[in-house]
Scaffold this active site. Sequence first.
Site, PDB file in Angstrom:
ATOM      1  NE  ARG A  80     159.156 -49.915 -14.184  1.00 51.47           N
ATOM      2  CZ  ARG A  80     160.158 -49.198 -14.704  1.00 51.47           C
ATOM      3  NH1 ARG A  80     160.104 -47.881 -14.711  1.00 51.47           N
ATOM      4  NH2 ARG A  80     161.215 -49.794 -15.211  1.00 51.47           N
ATOM      5  CE  LYS A 182     160.755 -51.158 -18.953  1.00 48.08           C
ATOM      6  NZ  LYS A 182     160.671 -49.844 -19.622  1.00 48.08           N
ATOM      7  CD  GLU A 218     156.286 -42.945 -21.593  1.00 49.12           C
ATOM      8  OE1 GLU A 218     157.486 -43.069 -21.313  1.00 49.12           O
ATOM      9  OE2 GLU A 218     155.399 -43.664 -21.110  1.00 49.12           O
TER      10      GLU A 218
HETATM   11  C1  LIG Z   1     161.092 -48.543 -19.418  1.00 42.20           C
HETATM   12  C2  LIG Z   1     160.432 -47.320 -19.948  1.00 42.20           C
HETATM   13  C3  LIG Z   1     160.889 -46.035 -19.614  1.00 42.20           C
HETATM   14  C4  LIG Z   1     162.116 -45.786 -18.780  1.00 42.20           C
HETATM   15  O1  LIG Z   1     161.984 -46.276 -17.471  1.00 42.20           O
HETATM   16  P1  LIG Z   1     163.265 -46.490 -16.557  1.00 42.20           P
HETATM   17  O2  LIG Z   1     162.732 -47.134 -15.339  1.00 42.20           O
HETATM   18  O3  LIG Z   1     163.838 -45.149 -16.277  1.00 42.20           O
HETATM   19  O4  LIG Z   1     164.205 -47.336 -17.336  1.00 42.20           O
HETATM   20  C5  LIG Z   1     160.182 -44.945 -20.097  1.00 42.20           C
HETATM   21  N1  LIG Z   1     159.103 -45.100 -20.887  1.00 42.20           N
HETATM   22  C6  LIG Z   1     158.654 -46.316 -21.241  1.00 42.20           C
HETATM   23  C7  LIG Z   1     157.461 -46.419 -22.110  1.00 42.20           C
HETATM   24  C8  LIG Z   1     159.302 -47.465 -20.781  1.00 42.20           C
HETATM   25  O5  LIG Z   1     158.843 -48.666 -21.130  1.00 42.20           O
END
Ligand SMILES: *Cc1c(COP(=O)(O)O)cnc(C)c1O
Length: 334
Positions: A80, A182, A218
Amino acid sequence: MMDMDWNSLGFSYTPTDYRYVAIYHNGAWDAGMLSGDPSVVLSESACVLQYAQSCFEGLKAFSQEDGTVVCFRPDLNAARMADSCRRMEMPVFPEDRFLEAVDRTVRANRKWIPPYGSGASLYLRPFMFGTTPLIGVHSAEDFQFRMFATPVGPYFKGGIRPLRLRISDLDRAAPHGTGHIKASLNYAMSLYALTEAHALGFDENLYLDPATRTYVEETGGANVLFAAGDRLIVPLSDSILPSVTRRSLVYAAKHLLAMDVEERKVALDEVRGFTECGLCGTAAVIIPVAEINDHGKAISFAGYGPVIRKLRETLLGIQTGKLPAPEGWLRTIA
Ligand SMILES: *Cc1c(COP(=O)(O)O)cnc(C)c1O
């Protein structure tokens, strides 16, 4: 092991002894090293400071009952982060070297790894940023990849408290934007809405799809899941961050718990008919949502209902070694 009160740790930063640092210069990554220095010195005009060329990851290492230390699915974080780097016009830190950096960072901070049974873990924060001084808008040519470790407790001290979300009038991620990676910038622009939500007594914002404002996406830092009876319903969209926790929970629901799982677009209108809601991410695994507030109209869910509970116990069981892990989910580090 340190003489620490592991049980009272929250989710906050404590500097530990070593962090991994690699430098990208003249088109190549250097050999990388462990550094004792938690500070970063940059030009005032560094690309990351002026134009936010930066992304990050988050993952955890856990002590097992037999004393070994494992990391949960770090290969997915490596992949990722590579996707984030490509979208942010940053050089990919090779995925095998990412895993090696995980091993070295955890081993070097061994005494900071919380003991088995404490509920705490060692959180790893890999991140990358452009360091080249510039004023004109273009990508940096020099970068740092770093990874620090910090011990963290369960996301909520004092047990699970179901959350209250509100529907935000601001957007998290534009269609065809950066919601699926991210990027630090996704968080910077969520802070205004988050502060406002807190001031109004809510824990988090639930964002809708910006184009039509009808589908659930989300929250600022966690994916959302729903249950209708014993069915699991998982919103899909190109601008939702592909959470490692969500993908693991969906796998567990389908293959370990034999649940029906629907991964699809979820309209806000149908959420009222669902029985449970939860937020998931590395920091908290999965936590229940008691209410989604849509401009004064409250949609209520079972607090800590049976589906969220089963999912939470299954994933925590896998991470702590109480339940068998699917092939490749745990990387043994020490
Ligand atoms: C990091 C993140 C998550 C959670 O991802 P994980 O890999 O499960 O820790 C969910 N939403 C957003 C916007 C994120 O930045």
